[in-house]
Design a protein around this motif. Structure first.
Motif, mmCIF file in Angstrom:
data_model
loop_
_atom_site.group_PDB
_atom_site.id
_atom_site.type_symbol
_atom_site.label_atom_id
_atom_site.label_comp_id
_atom_site.label_asym_id
_atom_site.label_seq_id
_atom_site.Cartn_x
_atom_site.Cartn_y
_atom_site.Cartn_z
ATOM 1 N N ASN A 143 16.643 -34.778 4.828
ATOM 2 C CA ASN A 143 15.816 -36.062 5.030
ATOM 3 C C ASN A 143 14.554 -35.665 5.088
ATOM 4 O O ASN A 143 13.649 -36.318 5.550
ATOM 5 N N ASN A 144 14.106 -34.413 5.085
ATOM 6 C CA ASN A 144 12.688 -33.817 4.523
ATOM 7 C C ASN A 144 12.207 -33.814 3.333
ATOM 8 O O ASN A 144 12.690 -33.142 2.578
ATOM 9 N N GLY A 145 11.056 -34.509 3.246
ATOM 10 C CA GLY A 145 10.541 -34.948 1.654
ATOM 11 C C GLY A 145 10.025 -33.627 1.105
ATOM 12 O O GLY A 145 9.883 -33.436 -0.027
ATOM 13 N N GLU A 146 9.382 -32.792 1.898
ATOM 14 C CA GLU A 146 8.950 -31.492 1.626
ATOM 15 C C GLU A 146 9.818 -30.472 1.072
ATOM 16 O O GLU A 146 9.568 -29.888 0.061
ATOM 17 N N ILE A 147 10.824 -30.596 1.711
ATOM 18 C CA ILE A 147 12.013 -29.380 1.508
ATOM 19 C C ILE A 147 12.627 -30.174 0.095
ATOM 20 O O ILE A 147 12.739 -29.164 -0.709
ATOM 21 N N SER A 148 12.671 -31.201 -0.037
ATOM 22 C CA SER A 148 13.120 -31.793 -1.188
ATOM 23 C C SER A 148 12.290 -31.556 -2.456
ATOM 24 O O SER A 148 12.775 -30.962 -3.403
ATOM 25 N N GLU A 149 11.202 -31.768 -2.360
ATOM 26 C CA GLU A 149 10.049 -31.425 -3.157
ATOM 27 C C GLU A 149 10.323 -30.052 -3.707
ATOM 28 O O GLU A 149 10.143 -29.644 -4.702
ATOM 29 N N ARG A 150 10.348 -29.059 -2.946
ATOM 30 C CA ARG A 150 10.129 -27.686 -3.000
ATOM 31 C C ARG A 150 11.543 -27.375 -3.691
ATOM 32 O O ARG A 150 11.331 -26.377 -4.721
ATOM 33 N N VAL A 151 12.620 -27.897 -3.478
ATOM 34 C CA VAL A 151 13.983 -27.374 -4.007
ATOM 35 C C VAL A 151 13.710 -27.987 -5.537
ATOM 36 O O VAL A 151 14.289 -27.306 -6.257
ATOM 37 N N GLU A 152 13.308 -29.203 -5.571
ATOM 38 C CA GLU A 152 13.169 -29.692 -6.926
ATOM 39 C C GLU A 152 12.389 -28.948 -7.828
ATOM 40 O O GLU A 152 12.627 -28.753 -9.020
ATOM 41 N N ARG A 153 11.287 -28.440 -7.149
ATOM 42 C CA ARG A 153 10.518 -27.333 -7.768
ATOM 43 C C ARG A 153 11.149 -26.086 -8.317
ATOM 44 O O ARG A 153 11.188 -25.777 -9.409
ATOM 45 N N PHE A 211 23.269 -39.686 -10.021
ATOM 46 C CA PHE A 211 24.330 -38.969 -8.933
ATOM 47 C C PHE A 211 23.793 -38.685 -7.746
ATOM 48 O O PHE A 211 23.924 -38.582 -6.732
ATOM 49 N N GLU A 212 22.491 -38.037 -7.978
ATOM 50 C CA GLU A 212 21.561 -37.712 -6.740
ATOM 51 C C GLU A 212 21.651 -38.441 -5.657
ATOM 52 O O GLU A 212 21.680 -38.567 -4.356
ATOM 53 N N GLU A 213 21.144 -39.749 -6.175
ATOM 54 C CA GLU A 213 21.247 -41.153 -5.409
ATOM 55 C C GLU A 213 22.267 -41.589 -4.623
ATOM 56 O O GLU A 213 22.461 -41.876 -3.465
ATOM 57 N N GLU A 214 23.648 -41.482 -5.292
ATOM 58 C CA GLU A 214 24.768 -41.664 -4.901
ATOM 59 C C GLU A 214 25.229 -40.754 -3.774
ATOM 60 O O GLU A 214 25.566 -41.239 -2.867
ATOM 61 N N PHE A 215 25.004 -39.774 -4.234
ATOM 62 C CA PHE A 215 25.485 -38.706 -3.230
ATOM 63 C C PHE A 215 24.553 -38.635 -2.117
ATOM 64 O O PHE A 215 25.367 -38.338 -0.926
ATOM 65 N N ALA A 216 23.235 -38.854 -2.238
ATOM 66 C CA ALA A 216 22.399 -39.027 -0.762
ATOM 67 C C ALA A 216 22.923 -40.141 -0.106
ATOM 68 O O ALA A 216 22.930 -39.969 1.233
ATOM 69 N N PHE A 243 25.824 -41.464 0.022
ATOM 70 C CA PHE A 243 27.368 -41.083 0.621
ATOM 71 C C PHE A 243 27.065 -40.277 1.923
ATOM 72 O O PHE A 243 27.760 -40.507 2.715
ATOM 73 N N CYS A 244 26.086 -39.384 1.761
ATOM 74 C CA CYS A 244 26.021 -38.513 3.120
ATOM 75 C C CYS A 244 25.198 -39.244 4.163
ATOM 76 O O CYS A 244 25.490 -38.753 5.207
ATOM 77 N N GLY A 245 24.468 -40.265 3.754
ATOM 78 C CA GLY A 245 23.441 -40.756 4.586
ATOM 79 C C GLY A 245 22.278 -40.002 4.826
ATOM 80 O O GLY A 245 21.647 -39.889 5.922
ATOM 81 N N VAL A 246 21.851 -39.609 3.666
ATOM 82 C CA VAL A 246 20.432 -38.919 3.850
ATOM 83 C C VAL A 246 19.610 -39.581 2.814
ATOM 84 O O VAL A 246 19.866 -40.108 1.986
ATOM 85 N N ASP A 247 18.146 -39.147 2.926
ATOM 86 C CA ASP A 247 17.115 -39.411 1.982
ATOM 87 C C ASP A 247 17.219 -38.854 0.864
ATOM 88 O O ASP A 247 16.775 -39.590 -0.142
ATOM 89 N N TYR A 248 17.497 -37.343 0.777
ATOM 90 C CA TYR A 248 16.967 -36.761 -0.334
ATOM 91 C C TYR A 248 18.340 -36.027 -0.814
ATOM 92 O O TYR A 248 18.939 -35.552 -0.113
ATOM 93 N N ALA A 249 18.485 -35.786 -2.237
ATOM 94 C CA ALA A 249 19.629 -34.848 -2.918
ATOM 95 C C ALA A 249 19.161 -34.343 -4.246
ATOM 96 O O ALA A 249 18.619 -35.128 -4.963
ATOM 97 N N ILE A 250 19.190 -33.267 -4.292
ATOM 98 C CA ILE A 250 18.808 -32.449 -5.358
ATOM 99 C C ILE A 250 19.652 -31.584 -6.167
ATOM 100 O O ILE A 250 20.185 -30.670 -5.367
#
Ligand code: PLP
Length: 376
Positions: free
Chosen positions: A204-214, A45-50, A52-59
């Protein structure tokens, strides 16, 4: 007592009955296949929603509130910082700021759109300001071009509160694409809703994505390696599976909401009530259809007496809520938000709402207005 059928404010049962087979099969697959918290269903679902929005990451996280809270933390907002937002939002926007130990700072709203008045942002910025949270209220995007420009000039982060605006866009660019991060809620009545609480952060920011994931999973980075204190806020497999099914309907549902809004607009056009103002560049997804009426409370009572359910979003601006008393705000601080709060009324709005029911709501409004001799 009226014999008219009840017109509900939202109707999740009719939405479910349309998709019940697919949803129940999807839930069944989770129950038999596993992946109850995070896991494959959530990742899919994260991949589908990302996409849908047109962004790189969804958490995926536990709620829209958590999405805002964790996004703020991931952007480094903490004690001593100030975060600018609007007073006419659901309290969760502000709770997320407070949960980080930061101070909520409000700017008033524009009278026509009820969205953040961008001309007031600069005077609210201080040395402590760290971020701006524009709220895409009712399903209409805030003025992201102006907000991002001001943020860039002052070195501030931008977090979109898109909890009411799944699929809304500005000049064909979807909400979620504008800020450093954006947050959505999957509370059941949202344009895209689960069968319980859920939320997501997109970026779209990999670092923010990683931090939210953590942060959503106990600060864990690799099994049993906790690199910072985190939270327990994971999207659940059942929610993700249901949301995957529903995401396929979101564009169609948003179109239906827009169509319903256009009928209300045309039926109420020549009356003294003010219908929602939508900027030409905006694709409004009408999570809520909110009118303004002088005798709002009487009108609401009249509609209730005719079996028409309505809502008020929101009757008390956040700066005047008891929960905010330590911040020292007072009546008169944000006059537009305060004035609007006394006049707004949310009419029944959901994709399956039938045209004759919209006509009945509009007719009841018109008949109320003529009985109080306010008709145009
Ligand atoms: C504008 C806004 N922000 C934040 C939230 C919080 O979302 P949730 O209820 O999923 O925590 C909501 C919805 O409830 C909302 O409407």
């Amino acid at each position: 007592v009226s014999t008219n059928n009840r017109i509900p404010f939202v109707d999740l049962v009719s939405q479910h009955s349309f998709l019940s087979k697919e949803i129940e099969e999807a839930i069944g697959r989770v129950l038999t296949g596993g992946g109850f918290t995070l896991g494959g269903n959530v990742q899919k679902f994260e991949e589908e929603f990302a996409s849908f929005c047109g962004v790189d990451y969804a958490i995926g996280v536990g709620s829209g509130t958590d999405a805002l809270h964790l996004a703020l933390r991931a952007l480094g907002v903490g004690p001593g910082d100030e975060v600018i937002t609007v007073p006419n939002t659901f309290i969760a926007t502000v709770e997320a700021i407070i949960a980080c130990g930061a101070r909520p700072v409000f700017v008033d709203i524009a009278e026509d759109t009820h969205l953040m008045d961008v001309s007031q942002i600069e005077s609210a910025i201080t040395k402590k300001t760290k971020a701006i949270i524009p709220v895409h209220l009712y399903g209409q995007p805030a003025d992201m071009e102006a907000i991002c420009e001001i943020a860039a000039e002052h070195g501030l982060k931008v977090i979109e509160d898109a909890c009411q605006a799944h699929g809304a866009s500005i000049d064909d660019i979807k909400t979620g694409c504008f800020g450093d991060a954006a947050c959505f809620s999957f509370y059941p009545s949202k344009n895209l809703g689960g069968v319980g609480d859920g939320g997501i952060v997109v970026t779209n920011n990999g670092e923010i994505s990683e931090r939210v994931e953590r942060l959503r999973n106990h600060g864990e980075s690799g099994k049993h390696n906790h690199v910072e204190p985190g939270f327990c806020s994971r999207l659940h497999g059942i929610q993700a599976a249901v949301l995957s099914v529903k995401l396929g309907q979101l564009d169609r549902w948003n179109k239906a909401r827009r169509y319903n809004a256009s009928i209300y607009d045309s039926l109420l056009r020549d009356t003294p009530v003010v219908t929602p103002f939508c900027k030409d560049s905006n694709y409004h997804v009408y999570h809520l259809y909110v009118i303004r009426a002088e005798d709002r409370d009487e009108l609401r009572e009249h509609l209730a007496s005719q079996n028409v359910e309505t809502g008020i979003h929101y009757p008390v601006p956040i700066h005047l809520q008891a929960a905010l008393k330590e911040y020292g705000y007072k009546k008169g601080d944000f006059p537009v938000a305060e004035r609007v709060a006394d006049e707004i009324l949310s009419l029944p709005m959901f994709p399956e709402l039938k045209e004759p029911d919209i006509e009945r709501v509009a007719n009841e409004i018109i008949s109320f207005l003529s009985s109080t001799s306010r008709a145009a």
